[in-house]
Each structure stands twice: as C-alpha cells, then as structure tokens.
Motif scaffolding. Structure first.
Motif, PDB file in Angstrom:
ATOM      1  N   ALA A   5      30.857  34.658  53.503  1.00  0.00           N
ATOM      2  CA  ALA A   5      30.683  33.684  52.425  1.00  0.00           C
ATOM      3  C   ALA A   5      31.969  33.473  51.650  1.00  0.00           C
ATOM      4  N   TYR A   6      32.790  34.515  51.536  1.00  0.00           N
ATOM      5  CA  TYR A   6      34.033  34.383  50.788  1.00  0.00           C
ATOM      6  C   TYR A   6      34.961  35.536  51.126  1.00  0.00           C
ATOM      7  N   GLU A   7      36.210  35.350  50.755  1.00  0.00           N
ATOM      8  CA  GLU A   7      37.184  36.419  50.806  1.00  0.00           C
ATOM      9  C   GLU A   7      37.743  36.563  49.403  1.00  0.00           C
ATOM     10  N   GLU A   8      38.374  37.681  49.124  1.00  0.00           N
ATOM     11  CA  GLU A   8      38.847  37.885  47.776  1.00  0.00           C
ATOM     12  C   GLU A   8      40.110  38.726  47.756  1.00  0.00           C
ATOM     13  N   ALA A   9      40.825  38.604  46.660  1.00  0.00           N
ATOM     14  CA  ALA A   9      41.992  39.452  46.412  1.00  0.00           C
ATOM     15  C   ALA A   9      42.219  39.522  44.921  1.00  0.00           C
ATOM     16  N   CYS A  80      53.168  32.693  41.434  1.00  0.00           N
ATOM     17  CA  CYS A  80      54.141  33.729  41.070  1.00  0.00           C
ATOM     18  C   CYS A  80      55.351  33.112  40.380  1.00  0.00           C
ATOM     19  N   GLU A  81      55.773  31.959  40.836  1.00  0.00           N
ATOM     20  CA  GLU A  81      56.910  31.283  40.211  1.00  0.00           C
ATOM     21  C   GLU A  81      56.567  30.834  38.792  1.00  0.00           C
ATOM     22  N   GLN A  82      55.302  30.507  38.555  1.00  0.00           N
ATOM     23  CA  GLN A  82      54.879  30.060  37.230  1.00  0.00           C
ATOM     24  C   GLN A  82      54.556  31.229  36.305  1.00  0.00           C
ATOM     25  N   ARG A  83      53.921  32.279  36.850  1.00  0.00           N
ATOM     26  CA  ARG A  83      53.375  33.351  36.013  1.00  0.00           C
ATOM     27  C   ARG A  83      54.020  34.718  36.237  1.00  0.00           C
ATOM     28  N   GLY A  84      54.890  34.840  37.235  1.00  0.00           N
ATOM     29  CA  GLY A  84      55.494  36.129  37.540  1.00  0.00           C
ATOM     30  C   GLY A  84      54.828  36.801  38.726  1.00  0.00           C
ATOM     31  N   TYR A  85      55.539  37.727  39.333  1.00  0.00           N
ATOM     32  CA  TYR A  85      55.024  38.426  40.508  1.00  0.00           C
ATOM     33  C   TYR A  85      54.112  39.575  40.093  1.00  0.00           C
ATOM     34  N   PRO A  86      53.040  39.786  40.836  1.00  0.00           N
ATOM     35  CA  PRO A  86      52.123  40.883  40.526  1.00  0.00           C
ATOM     36  C   PRO A  86      52.706  42.216  40.973  1.00  0.00           C
ATOM     37  N   LYS A  87      52.158  43.255  40.409  1.00  0.00           N
ATOM     38  CA  LYS A  87      52.517  44.607  40.833  1.00  0.00           C
ATOM     39  C   LYS A  87      51.711  44.995  42.076  1.00  0.00           C
ATOM     40  N   THR A  88      50.434  44.672  42.064  1.00  0.00           N
ATOM     41  CA  THR A  88      49.534  45.077  43.141  1.00  0.00           C
ATOM     42  C   THR A  88      48.570  43.957  43.487  1.00  0.00           C
ATOM     43  N   ILE A  89      48.231  43.857  44.762  1.00  0.00           N
ATOM     44  CA  ILE A  89      47.183  42.952  45.224  1.00  0.00           C
ATOM     45  C   ILE A  89      46.136  43.802  45.921  1.00  0.00           C
ATOM     46  N   VAL A  90      44.884  43.570  45.569  1.00  0.00           N
ATOM     47  CA  VAL A  90      43.774  44.254  46.220  1.00  0.00           C
ATOM     48  C   VAL A  90      42.914  43.173  46.856  1.00  0.00           C
ATOM     49  N   SER A  91      42.593  43.325  48.129  1.00  0.00           N
ATOM     50  CA  SER A  91      41.811  42.292  48.805  1.00  0.00           C
ATOM     51  C   SER A  91      40.896  42.898  49.846  1.00  0.00           C
ATOM     52  N   ASP A 112      52.589  45.827  46.126  1.00  0.00           N
ATOM     53  CA  ASP A 112      51.638  46.741  46.771  1.00  0.00           C
ATOM     54  C   ASP A 112      50.376  45.951  47.080  1.00  0.00           C
ATOM     55  N   TRP A 113      49.940  45.970  48.335  1.00  0.00           N
ATOM     56  CA  TRP A 113      48.719  45.259  48.734  1.00  0.00           C
ATOM     57  C   TRP A 113      47.745  46.300  49.259  1.00  0.00           C
ATOM     58  N   HIS A 114      46.600  46.404  48.617  1.00  0.00           N
ATOM     59  CA  HIS A 114      45.571  47.376  49.001  1.00  0.00           C
ATOM     60  C   HIS A 114      44.317  46.621  49.425  1.00  0.00           C
ATOM     61  N   TYR A 115      43.698  47.067  50.498  1.00  0.00           N
ATOM     62  CA  TYR A 115      42.482  46.440  51.004  1.00  0.00           C
ATOM     63  C   TYR A 115      41.264  47.266  50.617  1.00  0.00           C
ATOM     64  N   ILE A 116      40.214  46.608  50.128  1.00  0.00           N
ATOM     65  CA  ILE A 116      38.980  47.324  49.841  1.00  0.00           C
ATOM     66  C   ILE A 116      38.319  47.685  51.165  1.00  0.00           C
ATOM     67  N   GLN A 117      37.430  48.644  51.125  1.00  0.00           N
ATOM     68  CA  GLN A 117      36.725  49.058  52.334  1.00  0.00           C
ATOM     69  C   GLN A 117      35.804  47.935  52.803  1.00  0.00           C
ATOM     70  N   PRO A 118      35.737  47.709  54.116  1.00  0.00           N
ATOM     71  CA  PRO A 118      34.818  46.690  54.636  1.00  0.00           C
ATOM     72  C   PRO A 118      33.386  46.964  54.175  1.00  0.00           C
ATOM     73  N   GLN A 123      33.716  47.338  45.119  1.00  0.00           N
ATOM     74  CA  GLN A 123      35.027  47.883  44.773  1.00  0.00           C
ATOM     75  C   GLN A 123      35.867  46.829  44.050  1.00  0.00           C
ATOM     76  N   ASN A 124      35.392  45.614  44.046  1.00  0.00           N
ATOM     77  CA  ASN A 124      36.072  44.525  43.357  1.00  0.00           C
ATOM     78  C   ASN A 124      35.014  43.723  42.596  1.00  0.00           C
ATOM     79  N   ALA A 125      34.334  44.400  41.672  1.00  0.00           N
ATOM     80  CA  ALA A 125      33.189  43.811  40.974  1.00  0.00           C
ATOM     81  C   ALA A 125      33.565  42.588  40.142  1.00  0.00           C
ATOM     82  N   PHE A 126      34.777  42.538  39.614  1.00  0.00           N
ATOM     83  CA  PHE A 126      35.168  41.391  38.792  1.00  0.00           C
ATOM     84  C   PHE A 126      35.053  40.095  39.585  1.00  0.00           C
ATOM     85  N   ILE A 127      35.569  40.092  40.815  1.00  0.00           N
ATOM     86  CA  ILE A 127      35.531  38.871  41.604  1.00  0.00           C
ATOM     87  C   ILE A 127      34.100  38.543  42.031  1.00  0.00           C
ATOM     88  N   GLU A 128      33.291  39.572  42.229  1.00  0.00           N
ATOM     89  CA  GLU A 128      31.882  39.321  42.543  1.00  0.00           C
ATOM     90  C   GLU A 128      31.226  38.569  41.388  1.00  0.00           C
TER      91      GLU A 128
END
Length: 189
Positions: A5-9, A80-91, A112-118, A123-128
């Motif tokens: 249904a969706y992907e997230e990061a 990123c050019e408008q708001r700055g580069y992130p420290k970490t990405i979780v997806s 840093d890019w971290h993947y949530i468990q399939p 693990q990413n409740a905010f985006i839910e």
C-alpha cells in the motif's frame, strides 16, 4: 514495491534551519510515504509525501504514475537543498528505497540510512499516523478524475494540513504556527 500500500522513510536531522538555537534537543525527521491510488479514468498513481516529524509540516505531496529510486532522490535532493541534509534516514525495504541510486547517494552524502524490519511498520509509527490521516481526510474522501486533479486536490489538502489543521503534538496549533513560534523564540534568544 509492487503489492504494498505504501513505502516510507524518515530522515532525521538536528540542525533544522528554521529551528536552530531553539534548545529543543529533539531530532528532526522527514517521512516519505507513497500510497497508491487510482483515478476515475483508470490510471494508477502513487504519492510521495514528505513530512517533518518535528514541526509536523507536510513539505511535499507529489503524485505521479511512477516513483522510481531516481525520482525519489531528485525530490529528496531538492528538499535537502532547501532545508539541509538529514543526519539519518529510516525506511522500509521498498525497491525505490534500496535501489543502487539511493545507496550511491547515501554513500556520497554520508547520511546514515537504516531500514526497519520487514513487516514491522510500528517501528515507524509517526508515518503510520500520517498515512492514516492522509487516507482518511483526503484519499478516501475524494474521487480523482485524473492525475492533474489528484495533484490539485493534494495541494489543497496539504495547504490545510500545514496552515489550518491543529496538531495535538504541537499544542493544538498548526505546523505553520509552530514554525513561526519557534522562529520568534529563536529571535528572542
């Protein structure tokens, strides 16, 4: 990701340009869900939504028939050019988020890019929570006659979400009011 249904990061940063010096010590992040939808003319499309998890601002809602890794990166790079580069990405492990282009970009930027468990979206409740609001308040309430119509309706919803809709996590004020308040605190400090 075919069949999802969706992907997230989420990508987190501690040096949000509008919030520098606020003393909050919070990590700021952005979320990128991509729900699937279909217009009444039968064309399927996806939506790339970018949300700052600190200010709750919906920074972008991009509807298109395809959202490849390269397209996601173009949108991220612009942000990123408008708001700055992130420290970490979780997806999650969506194909557009694990593509060679994404992995190369992460290496080049040092993010840093971290993947949530399939199968563990909690693990990413905010985006839910954001996905639920987007679906309930816009996607399930609107019949899109075309991709152009979807883009228009999404822009209207985004404007309302940022400028009018109060968020309990922000003290029942809108994201725009919250950012303005933080900027005033920064100037006063």
């Amino acid at each position: 990701m075919i069949g999802r249904a969706y992907e997230e990061a989420i990508y987190s940063r501690t040096d949000h340009p509008d919030l520098e010096g606020t003393g909050s010590g919070r990590t700021h992040g952005r979320c990128l869900p991509t729900p699937r939808r279909e217009s009444t003319d039968g064309r399927r499309f996806r939506i790339l939504a970018v949300v700052d998890d600190f200010t709750r601002e919906n920074l972008a809602l991009i509807a298109d028939t395809s959202l490849s890794g390269a397209r996601v990166l173009r949108e991220l790079q612009t942000l990123c050019e408008q708001r700055g580069y992130p420290k970490t990405i979780v997806s999650d492990n969506g194909t557009e988020l694990t593509s060679t282009a994404v992995l190369k970009w992460v290496q080049e930027t040092g993010i840093d890019w971290h993947y949530i468990q399939p199968g563990k979206p909690t693990q990413n409740a905010f985006i839910e929570s954001f996905n639920g609001r987007l679906r309930d308040e816009c996607l399930n309430e609107t019949l899109f006659s075309s991709l152009r119509d979807a883009r228009y309706e999404l822009s209207r919803w985004r404007e309302h979400y940022n400028q009018v809709r109060p968020h309990s996590a922000l003290g029942n004020i809108s994201p725009a009011e919250f950012v303005k308040k933080l900027a005033q605190q920064k100037r006063a400090a």
